[in-house]
Design a protein around this motif. Structure first.
Motif, PDB file in Angstrom:
ATOM      1  N   LEU A 134     -39.673 -24.480  -9.269  1.00 10.11           N
ATOM      2  CA  LEU A 134     -40.389 -25.361  -8.380  1.00 10.11           C
ATOM      3  C   LEU A 134     -39.468 -25.253  -6.778  1.00 10.11           C
ATOM      4  O   LEU A 134     -40.272 -25.216  -5.852  1.00 10.11           O
ATOM      5  CB  LEU A 134     -40.287 -26.575  -8.674  1.00 10.11           C
ATOM      6  CG  LEU A 134     -40.993 -26.771 -10.145  1.00 10.11           C
ATOM      7  CD1 LEU A 134     -40.714 -28.395 -10.673  1.00 10.11           C
ATOM      8  CD2 LEU A 134     -42.482 -26.700 -10.131  1.00 10.11           C
ATOM      9  N   LEU A 135     -38.284 -25.134  -7.010  1.00  9.81           N
ATOM     10  CA  LEU A 135     -37.542 -25.111  -5.662  1.00  9.81           C
ATOM     11  C   LEU A 135     -38.012 -23.700  -5.080  1.00  9.81           C
ATOM     12  O   LEU A 135     -38.084 -23.763  -3.782  1.00  9.81           O
ATOM     13  CB  LEU A 135     -35.822 -25.067  -6.058  1.00  9.81           C
ATOM     14  CG  LEU A 135     -35.069 -24.604  -4.824  1.00  9.81           C
ATOM     15  CD1 LEU A 135     -35.476 -25.530  -3.515  1.00  9.81           C
ATOM     16  CD2 LEU A 135     -33.659 -24.582  -5.206  1.00  9.81           C
ATOM     17  N   ALA A 176     -41.075 -23.379  -2.973  1.00 10.72           N
ATOM     18  CA  ALA A 176     -40.900 -24.189  -1.649  1.00 10.72           C
ATOM     19  C   ALA A 176     -40.245 -23.482  -0.444  1.00 10.72           C
ATOM     20  O   ALA A 176     -40.311 -23.913   0.565  1.00 10.72           O
ATOM     21  CB  ALA A 176     -40.559 -25.667  -1.958  1.00 10.72           C
ATOM     22  N   LEU A 177     -39.285 -22.694  -0.765  1.00 10.89           N
ATOM     23  CA  LEU A 177     -38.377 -22.121   0.014  1.00 10.89           C
ATOM     24  C   LEU A 177     -38.943 -20.845   0.982  1.00 10.89           C
ATOM     25  O   LEU A 177     -39.925 -20.410   0.382  1.00 10.89           O
ATOM     26  CB  LEU A 177     -37.151 -21.221  -0.818  1.00 10.89           C
ATOM     27  CG  LEU A 177     -36.116 -22.321  -1.273  1.00 10.89           C
ATOM     28  CD1 LEU A 177     -34.988 -21.522  -1.899  1.00 10.89           C
ATOM     29  CD2 LEU A 177     -35.676 -23.062  -0.061  1.00 10.89           C
ATOM     30  N   PRO A 178     -38.618 -20.643   2.145  1.00  6.28           N
ATOM     31  CA  PRO A 178     -39.018 -19.547   2.845  1.00  6.28           C
ATOM     32  C   PRO A 178     -38.761 -18.391   2.137  1.00  6.28           C
ATOM     33  O   PRO A 178     -37.877 -18.383   1.457  1.00  6.28           O
ATOM     34  CB  PRO A 178     -38.442 -19.563   4.152  1.00  6.28           C
ATOM     35  CG  PRO A 178     -37.171 -20.774   4.211  1.00  6.28           C
ATOM     36  CD  PRO A 178     -37.658 -21.579   2.910  1.00  6.28           C
ATOM     37  N   LEU A 235     -35.164 -16.587   2.291  1.00  4.27           N
ATOM     38  CA  LEU A 235     -34.130 -17.310   1.428  1.00  4.27           C
ATOM     39  C   LEU A 235     -34.344 -16.901  -0.139  1.00  4.27           C
ATOM     40  O   LEU A 235     -33.378 -16.533  -0.726  1.00  4.27           O
ATOM     41  CB  LEU A 235     -34.034 -18.536   1.484  1.00  4.27           C
ATOM     42  CG  LEU A 235     -33.135 -19.181   2.548  1.00  4.27           C
ATOM     43  CD1 LEU A 235     -33.094 -20.687   2.489  1.00  4.27           C
ATOM     44  CD2 LEU A 235     -31.543 -18.779   2.234  1.00  4.27           C
ATOM     45  N   HIS A 243     -31.804 -26.466   3.978  1.00  5.92           N
ATOM     46  CA  HIS A 243     -33.194 -26.648   3.395  1.00  5.92           C
ATOM     47  C   HIS A 243     -32.917 -27.492   2.248  1.00  5.92           C
ATOM     48  O   HIS A 243     -32.215 -27.456   1.169  1.00  5.92           O
ATOM     49  CB  HIS A 243     -33.741 -25.323   2.670  1.00  5.92           C
ATOM     50  CG  HIS A 243     -33.813 -24.209   3.771  1.00  5.92           C
ATOM     51  ND1 HIS A 243     -34.982 -23.956   4.428  1.00  5.92           N
ATOM     52  CD2 HIS A 243     -32.781 -23.397   4.024  1.00  5.92           C
ATOM     53  CE1 HIS A 243     -34.767 -22.835   5.142  1.00  5.92           C
ATOM     54  NE2 HIS A 243     -33.363 -22.576   5.085  1.00  5.92           N
ATOM     55  N   LEU A 270     -34.912 -30.084  -0.776  1.00  2.25           N
ATOM     56  CA  LEU A 270     -36.298 -30.406  -1.498  1.00  2.25           C
ATOM     57  C   LEU A 270     -35.919 -31.453  -2.530  1.00  2.25           C
ATOM     58  O   LEU A 270     -35.118 -31.344  -3.136  1.00  2.25           O
ATOM     59  CB  LEU A 270     -36.843 -28.864  -2.178  1.00  2.25           C
ATOM     60  CG  LEU A 270     -38.124 -29.190  -2.745  1.00  2.25           C
ATOM     61  CD1 LEU A 270     -39.086 -29.144  -1.773  1.00  2.25           C
ATOM     62  CD2 LEU A 270     -38.315 -27.951  -4.051  1.00  2.25           C
ATOM     63  N   ALA A 306     -26.584 -20.440   4.984  1.00  2.00           N
ATOM     64  CA  ALA A 306     -27.608 -21.360   4.599  1.00  2.00           C
ATOM     65  C   ALA A 306     -27.041 -22.042   3.390  1.00  2.00           C
ATOM     66  O   ALA A 306     -26.337 -21.888   2.547  1.00  2.00           O
ATOM     67  CB  ALA A 306     -28.733 -20.365   3.852  1.00  2.00           C
ATOM     68  N   VAL A 347     -28.961 -25.090   0.447  1.00  2.00           N
ATOM     69  CA  VAL A 347     -29.990 -25.301  -0.200  1.00  2.00           C
ATOM     70  C   VAL A 347     -29.744 -26.413  -1.132  1.00  2.00           C
ATOM     71  O   VAL A 347     -28.911 -26.314  -1.944  1.00  2.00           O
ATOM     72  CB  VAL A 347     -30.780 -24.304  -1.160  1.00  2.00           C
ATOM     73  CG1 VAL A 347     -32.102 -24.766  -1.737  1.00  2.00           C
ATOM     74  CG2 VAL A 347     -31.062 -23.055  -0.077  1.00  2.00           C
ATOM     75  N   TYR A 357     -31.535 -29.269  -3.908  1.00  2.00           N
ATOM     76  CA  TYR A 357     -32.495 -29.527  -4.781  1.00  2.00           C
ATOM     77  C   TYR A 357     -32.363 -30.623  -5.575  1.00  2.00           C
ATOM     78  O   TYR A 357     -31.396 -30.513  -6.531  1.00  2.00           O
ATOM     79  CB  TYR A 357     -33.051 -28.330  -5.377  1.00  2.00           C
ATOM     80  CG  TYR A 357     -34.272 -28.385  -6.141  1.00  2.00           C
ATOM     81  CD1 TYR A 357     -35.232 -28.872  -5.870  1.00  2.00           C
ATOM     82  CD2 TYR A 357     -33.996 -27.966  -7.538  1.00  2.00           C
ATOM     83  CE1 TYR A 357     -36.494 -28.875  -6.859  1.00  2.00           C
ATOM     84  CE2 TYR A 357     -35.241 -27.861  -8.426  1.00  2.00           C
ATOM     85  CZ  TYR A 357     -36.324 -28.448  -8.204  1.00  2.00           C
ATOM     86  OH  TYR A 357     -37.160 -28.778  -9.053  1.00  2.00           O
TER      87      TYR A 357
END
Lengths: 344, 344
Positions: free
Chosen positions: A331-332, A335-337, A340, B285, B287, B300, B302, B304
């Motif tokens: 799911l993550l 949603a990530l570009p 990445l 990022h 989410l 970067a 992330v 989640y």
């Protein structure tokens, strides 16, 4: 009894993102120990089956990386599939290759490259017993794992009539259950369908010819040409395409700490945790923190006063999520570009 | 009215570890905006006090880094303390320097280099009003911040008799309170003791001579030699050494979003949060995550499915803690190996 091993090492997948990527899948990562899972797998088989009788099946992209981490594997034993074709075709091709080299009587042990086994001695003893059952009954033998929890991520095996050596015929294969059903299956004494298979190659190929039209004609027509074979088959799993159709399927119970290392959270089972339940690899410093899974490829990581997190650091990227959410990484990733998500 | 500014930029500290280190303290970091806090501070003063009339006091190690980020500051306006000597000595030395350049009538505004101010116009308007009060009453004027929460990390000011321009005499300075007391002080209308001071240099130096034996003799004996002065004083804060002893102390209320940017958690106040309460700087990022503070210097990050975390990434190191625990980083640092704690 001539034992051969077939190691399926073609998997891709994103459940260990950001470490696992298409060009660096899970089996190449040092998740359960300080060595890649595939290296652990080969070392675990070695006392039973030496590298000369071990075939590794993978895809073309992984050929070079696998040769780099498994230099003792003969190049001729690294077979590549030109495209994903399902486990029925992969194991048929491996069986045919072993038949060419060693004849119908050779027994092949099939495992995946990306599992963890806590007790390798018990694992090998179980494989030996399964091989005896396969030889004696001309059967397709699966190793059914004694469940340690009502897992919903695996299929189950219901055993039937007992035969020799602790083996039983398989009564039914049970699809992945929901939570309630999983508890019932465990209470009933069903076993996890691990994907560990043992059989004489002649017996397996005969069952494929008898029951698997998705694969058998392609094998007959390919005349040893792997490219032609894999491009001609219809993809199907060995469970659906062979085992569920055969009447010669047996199960041998196994209890050796098998884990398919399916999520970051599984590292809490397969690696040694500290007294506070933290599992770490790499230069990790943990203070007053509980039940975290931390994996770093090199950079220092400091956790202070946090609980139930998964923290993964690779060159250029840090992922912070929870043990629960690590099971839904897809799911993550959706949603990530792409820059990445699709790390090299 | 000739306004000068004195910016105290000598602080070291570890509350923003792993970003802040002795050679890279908080005032040099881009915490409240994309510029270092010191650069924000100078820009905020500029419309009121140009760089030619702004003195920055710091330590020897920070001289070069400060010149690099604040090139418009004249080199002669960057004063260095040979050793930490307390704010009474620092402001006395700055006052004497301004007196040498501009005489007794010059008014100095004292601020710290590492604050955030949400409303710079209101900030400057308050300083102007404080300067008028200082000139009119020959007073030492502190700006008392109207509290926005019962903060236990600050001292408070209880105001007394009203004078002109919204100013009052200071009745008492109140030490940092406990939670219950902080709520009472807020209800009572007490103000935060911000550390913003405004006074005529002649008035301040007269009060130092009258009340501060820790500093005054050293000033008289040093004859303009900074090294001699700072090595001769007894360290004491300006609050304890001057303001609490003086009878000419006034307070002007200020309400302009002052924040001393004291912990990682304070970034949730001073930076703009997203709709889920996440505050981030760098390539972050997020989410399905709430109320996290994330700061990366380049790699970067992330997040989640996590909540209330502080995640800081600098070259070679990742810190993961909670918003609550980030206030007690010192406990963590005491437990870390020196090689990690004392990053460059």
């Amino acid at each position: 009894m001539s034992l051969w091993a077939v190691v399926l090492a073609g998997g891709v997948g994103s459940r260990f993102w950001p470490l696992s990527t298409p060009t660096r899948p899970k089996q190449l990562l040092p998740l359960a120990s300080d060595h890649p899972l595939l290296v652990d797998t080969l070392a675990r088989l070695e006392p039973l089956v030496p590298a000369e009788r071990t075939l590794v099946l993978t895809n073309v992209e992984l050929r070079d990386p696998i040769q780099a981490i498994a230099p003792s594997l003969p190049a001729a034993n690294l077979l590549t599939e030109p495209q994903p074709a399902g486990t029925a075709a992969a194991l048929t091709w491996a069986a045919a290759e072993i038949q060419r080299r060693a004849g119908d009587e050779a027994i092949m042990v099939c495992v995946h490259a990306d599992w963890s086994i806590a007790d390798p001695d018990a694992f090998r003893a179980t494989l030996r017993r399964a091989a005896e059952v396969a030889a004696l009954h001309h059967g397709l033998v699966t190793v059914g794992i004694v469940p340690t929890r009502p897992e919903i991520g695996y299929g189950y095996i219901r055993a039937g009539e007992a035969v020799t050596g602790g083996a039983r015929r398989v009564a039914t294969f049970v699809e992945k259950p929901n939570r309630e059903r999983a508890e019932e299956l465990c209470a009933e004494g069903c076993l996890w369908n691990s994907g560990i298979f043992v059989w004489r190659v002649g017996d397996f190929l005969a069952e494929v010819v008898a029951h698997t039209p998705e694969v058998a004609p392609a094998l007959a027509a390919s005349a040893g040409d792997a490219e032609l074979f894999f491009r001609s088959v219809t993809p199907v799993s060995v469970d659906v395409g062979v085992l569920e159709r055969s009447h010669r399927v047996f199960v041998v119970p196994g209890d050796f700490g098998w884990d398919d290392v399916g999520t970051w959270a599984s590292l809490a089972r397969v690696r040694k945790a500290d007294a506070d339940g933290n599992t770490s690899s790499g230069p990790v410093h943990v203070l007053d923190a509980r039940d975290n899974v931390v994996h770093s490829e090199g950079n220092a990581v400091v956790l202070y006063g946090v609980e139930g997190l998964v923290v993964v650091v690779r060159d250029g990227l840090t992922l912070v999520t929870s043990v629960e959410r690590a099971a839904e990484l897809k799911l993550l990733l959706d949603a990530l570009p792409a820059s990445l998500r699709d790390l090299p």
